[in-house]
Write an enzyme that holds these catalytic residues in place. Sequence first.
Site, short mmCIF file in Angstrom:
data_model
loop_
_atom_site.label_atom_id
_atom_site.label_comp_id
_atom_site.label_asym_id
_atom_site.label_seq_id
_atom_site.Cartn_x
_atom_site.Cartn_y
_atom_site.Cartn_z
N GLU A 77 -3.87 -15.11 8.75
CA GLU A 77 -2.48 -15.21 8.28
C GLU A 77 -1.57 -15.41 9.48
OE1 GLU A 77 -2.18 -12.89 4.09
OE2 GLU A 77 -2.17 -11.60 5.83
N HIS A 91 9.62 -13.80 2.57
CA HIS A 91 8.32 -14.48 2.56
C HIS A 91 8.58 -15.96 2.35
CE1 HIS A 91 4.24 -15.63 1.66
NE2 HIS A 91 3.83 -14.41 1.96
N ARG A 122 6.45 -15.21 10.26
CA ARG A 122 7.19 -15.49 9.04
C ARG A 122 8.66 -15.83 9.21
NH1 ARG A 122 4.83 -11.11 4.92
NH2 ARG A 122 2.85 -12.21 4.91
N HIS A 180 11.05 -10.02 0.77
CA HIS A 180 9.66 -9.57 0.61
C HIS A 180 9.38 -8.19 1.18
CE1 HIS A 180 5.36 -10.09 0.21
NE2 HIS A 180 5.17 -9.95 1.50
N ARG A 223 7.69 -7.92 10.77
CA ARG A 223 6.32 -7.43 10.48
C ARG A 223 5.34 -8.59 10.44
NH1 ARG A 223 3.08 -6.97 5.57
NH2 ARG A 223 4.73 -8.20 4.63
P1 FAD Z 1 4.82 0.79 -3.13
O1 FAD Z 1 3.44 0.29 -3.32
O2 FAD Z 1 5.93 -0.15 -3.35
O3 FAD Z 1 4.98 2.03 -4.10
C1 FAD Z 1 6.23 2.67 -4.25
C2 FAD Z 1 6.08 3.80 -5.23
O4 FAD Z 1 7.23 4.62 -5.21
C3 FAD Z 1 5.89 3.36 -6.68
O5 FAD Z 1 4.93 4.20 -7.25
C4 FAD Z 1 7.26 3.68 -7.30
O6 FAD Z 1 7.19 3.96 -8.68
C5 FAD Z 1 7.64 4.90 -6.53
N1 FAD Z 1 9.07 5.21 -6.47
C6 FAD Z 1 10.05 4.51 -5.86
N2 FAD Z 1 11.23 5.16 -5.99
C7 FAD Z 1 10.97 6.29 -6.70
C8 FAD Z 1 11.77 7.35 -7.18
N3 FAD Z 1 13.11 7.43 -6.97
N4 FAD Z 1 11.18 8.34 -7.89
C9 FAD Z 1 9.86 8.29 -8.15
N5 FAD Z 1 9.05 7.31 -7.72
C10 FAD Z 1 9.61 6.32 -7.01
N6 FAD Z 1 1.27 -6.17 2.60
C11 FAD Z 1 0.10 -6.35 3.26
O7 FAD Z 1 -0.18 -5.64 4.22
N7 FAD Z 1 -0.78 -7.28 2.82
C12 FAD Z 1 -0.54 -8.09 1.76
O8 FAD Z 1 -1.36 -8.91 1.41
C13 FAD Z 1 0.69 -7.94 1.09
N8 FAD Z 1 1.00 -8.74 0.03
C14 FAD Z 1 2.13 -8.48 -0.68
C15 FAD Z 1 2.40 -9.22 -1.83
C16 FAD Z 1 3.50 -8.93 -2.61
C17 FAD Z 1 3.78 -9.73 -3.85
C18 FAD Z 1 4.37 -7.88 -2.22
C19 FAD Z 1 5.56 -7.54 -3.06
C20 FAD Z 1 4.13 -7.16 -1.07
C21 FAD Z 1 3.02 -7.45 -0.29
N9 FAD Z 1 2.74 -6.74 0.88
C22 FAD Z 1 1.57 -6.93 1.54
C23 FAD Z 1 3.57 -5.61 1.26
C24 FAD Z 1 2.89 -4.34 0.77
O9 FAD Z 1 2.29 -4.59 -0.47
C25 FAD Z 1 3.86 -3.20 0.63
O10 FAD Z 1 4.61 -3.05 1.81
C26 FAD Z 1 3.11 -1.90 0.39
O11 FAD Z 1 2.25 -2.05 -0.72
C27 FAD Z 1 4.07 -0.77 0.15
O12 FAD Z 1 3.33 0.35 -0.25
P2 FAD Z 1 4.06 1.72 -0.47
O13 FAD Z 1 3.01 2.70 -0.83
O14 FAD Z 1 4.92 2.01 0.69
O15 FAD Z 1 5.05 1.45 -1.70
C1 SIN Z 2 0.68 -12.59 1.61
O1 SIN Z 2 -0.39 -12.48 1.04
O2 SIN Z 2 1.15 -13.64 2.00
C2 SIN Z 2 1.45 -11.36 1.87
C3 SIN Z 2 0.94 -10.71 3.06
C4 SIN Z 2 1.89 -9.68 3.55
O3 SIN Z 2 3.02 -9.60 3.11
O4 SIN Z 2 1.47 -8.94 4.45
#
Ligand code: FAD
Ligand code: SIN
Length: 545
Positions: free
Chosen positions: A125, A245, A291, A352, A387
Site C-alpha cells: 500500500e 482517502h 495518501r 477517512h 498516517r
Molecule cells: P472503531 O472500529 O471505529 O470502533 C468504534 C467503536 O466505538 C464502535 O463500537 C462504536 O459503536 C463505539 N462508540 C463510539 N462512540 C461511542 C459512544 N459515545 N458510546 C458508546 N460507544 C461508542 N485501517 C487499517 O489499518 N487498515 C485498513 O485496511 C483500513 N481500512 C479501512 C477501511 C474503511 C472503509 C475505514 C472506514 C477505515 C479503514 N481503516 C483501516 C481505518 C481503521 O479501520 C480504523 O482506524 C480502526 O478500525 C478504528 O478502530 P477503533 O477500534 O479505534 O474504532
Molecule cells: C485501504 O484499504 O485502502 C485502507 C487502508 C487504510 O486506511 O489503512
Amino acid sequence: MATAPTSSSLNKSFDVLIIGSGAAGLTCALHLPDHLQVAVVSKGELAGGSTLYAQGGISAVLDQGDSLASHIADTLAAGDGLCCAKAVEFAVTEGPEAVRWLINQGVPFTSADNSQSQGLHLTREGGHSHRRVIHAEDRTGKAVETTLEALTRAASNIHVFEHHLAIDLIVDDNDIDNKCLGAWLLDRQSGVVTTVAANATVLACGGANMVYRYSSNPHSSTGDGIAMAWRAGCRIANMEFMQFHPTCLYHPSARGFLLTEAIRGEGGKLLLSNGQRFMDAYHPQAELAPRDIVARAIDAEMKKAGDEHIWLDISHRDADFIRSHFPGVYERCMELGLDMTKEPLPVVPAAHYTCGGVLTDLQGRTDLPQLYAIGETASTGLHGANRMASNSLLECIVYGRASAQDISRRPQQPLTQALPQWDDSRVTEEDEAVVVSHNWHELRKLMWDYVGIVRSNNRLERAQNRLALLHKEIEEYYASYHVSPDFIELRNLMQVADLIVKSATLRKESRGLHYNRDYPHKRDGARATVLTPPNSASYDNSPSW
Ligand code: FAD
Ligand code: SIN
C-alpha cells in the site's frame, strides 16, 4: 463535564469500562485477566465501527526481506516530521507479535505459498517500501472484528452493552488529583441512563470523520471519545491532520464506499477522463505515494479539468486475480453495475481517518488518571502529520494490549464512592429532530467546503465564524434539557469540528495532511499542535512526546 445531574437512574460498577467495541476496544477487553469484570459498550451493534469495514489490511514486518528499520523509516516519512519516534518504534516492534496474537485468535488471513513471509500473503500500500500488509482478502476488518466479537461474547468476565451511548465521563473534580470515575450511558432503546462506576475507563470510540460531508466511515465515527475527553479536561493533539482517502467510489447509491489502496498496490492506475495517468508528475512513487499527496493531486486534477471524479483502473490484470483478491469490492461494484475486471471505476477522495486525538503515552494513558484512550480516538504520536496505510489497525492491536497490561498492573480499589446521577429529564423524545438534522447537515457541509483537502486563511476564518454560531445554538439547546442520541452526537461533532479548525488555524505552514494555500511550505522546527481545555486535567505524569 455535563452540568450537575439531579434525578436517579440505574447504577452499575465494573473494574474496567471500555467505551467502544472496534479492534482497539475488543483487543483491550480480551487481554484483561479473567478476574476483572469488564464492561464493553457500543452505541450500535457490537461489530459496527470502522474496524468492520477495513479492507486493505494490517502492516507488520513479517517478510524475511523486510526490516523493522524500514517500517519505522516509512512511517516517519509519511508522518512528515511530526511522529513521536518512540511511539513509532514501539508500534512497529510490537507489530509481528500483535499479528501473531490475531492469528492465534483464529483470524483467517489470506495465505500464500511463500516461506519467506511465513506462509502469509502480503500486499503493498501507499508509503510502504516493502510488501508488509497482511490481509483477509479485501475484508480484513470483518475477519478481525467478527473473530474478536465471538471471543468477547464467549468470555464470562466481559459484559456487553450494545446500543448504549456514552454521554459523558464522570470526573471526580472534588479530589485534589482529578480522576475518571466512569461514565453515563444512554440505552438507546429504553431511554434509561445508567451510571457506570469503574476503576479504569477506556475510550475506544473510533474517529471523527463524520464531521465531513463525504466520508468512508460508518455513522458511528462522530468523535465522541475525543469530545468527551476534552470536556473532561484532557489535551487533544494534531486535529488538523484529517486524512482523506484518495479512492472512494463516486456513485449516487454508494458514495463513500472505499476502493482499497491495495488495488493500487496490485497495479491499479489513476486516470484522467482522457485516459491519461498523472500521478508520476506528482511523486516518484506515483499511485503509491503517501495518501496526502495522492488525494491532493486528485483534487487538483479534478479542479483543473472541472471533473467530478477521476478513474481507477485495474482491468489490465487477470480477471480471476481481481475477483480472488478483491471479492468484496468486486461484488459491491457488480451490484452497482460496474465491472472492475473490464472497466475503470469512478473515484473521489473522502474523509477517512482522524490522525489526531486524545494525547496519550505508550500505555494509552491520558492526562486524566484512570482514563485511557486507544485506537483512532487516541493520538499516540504514531501517525504524526499523516498516517501510513494499514498502520491504524496495527495501532489498535498494539495499544489495546498495552493499555490492558497497564490496567492489569494497577491495584484494584473497592468502588464505594457515590457517583452523581444523570438527570433523566434531560433525555427525552421531545427533541427537535429537524433542527438537529439541519445543524448536522450544515456542520458537515461547511467542514467539507472550508476545512477540506485544501484550506486557506479565509476559509478557516469563515468556518470559525459559522461554527461559533452553531456552537452557541447547540449549547443553548443542550441547556434546555432536550437531548437525544442524534443530538449528543451532533454536540460531539461540533466540539471536534471546533478543535479541527482551531488546530488548523494555529498551524502556519503546510505539512502532511494539512495544506493551507496561504502558507504552502513547511517551516523549520516541526511541532505537534496540542490544545489544552480550560479545565485542564494535566498532572505531573501527563503524557508528553
Ligand atoms: P472503531 O472500529 O471505529 O470502533 C468504534 C467503536 O466505538 C464502535 O463500537 C462504536 O459503536 C463505539 N462508540 C463510539 N462512540 C461511542 C459512544 N459515545 N458510546 C458508546 N460507544 C461508542 N485501517 C487499517 O489499518 N487498515 C485498513 O485496511 C483500513 N481500512 C479501512 C477501511 C474503511 C472503509 C475505514 C472506514 C477505515 C479503514 N481503516 C483501516 C481505518 C481503521 O479501520 C480504523 O482506524 C480502526 O478500525 C478504528 O478502530 P477503533 O477500534 O479505534 O474504532
Ligand atoms: C485501504 O484499504 O485502502 C485502507 C487502508 C487504510 O486506511 O489503512
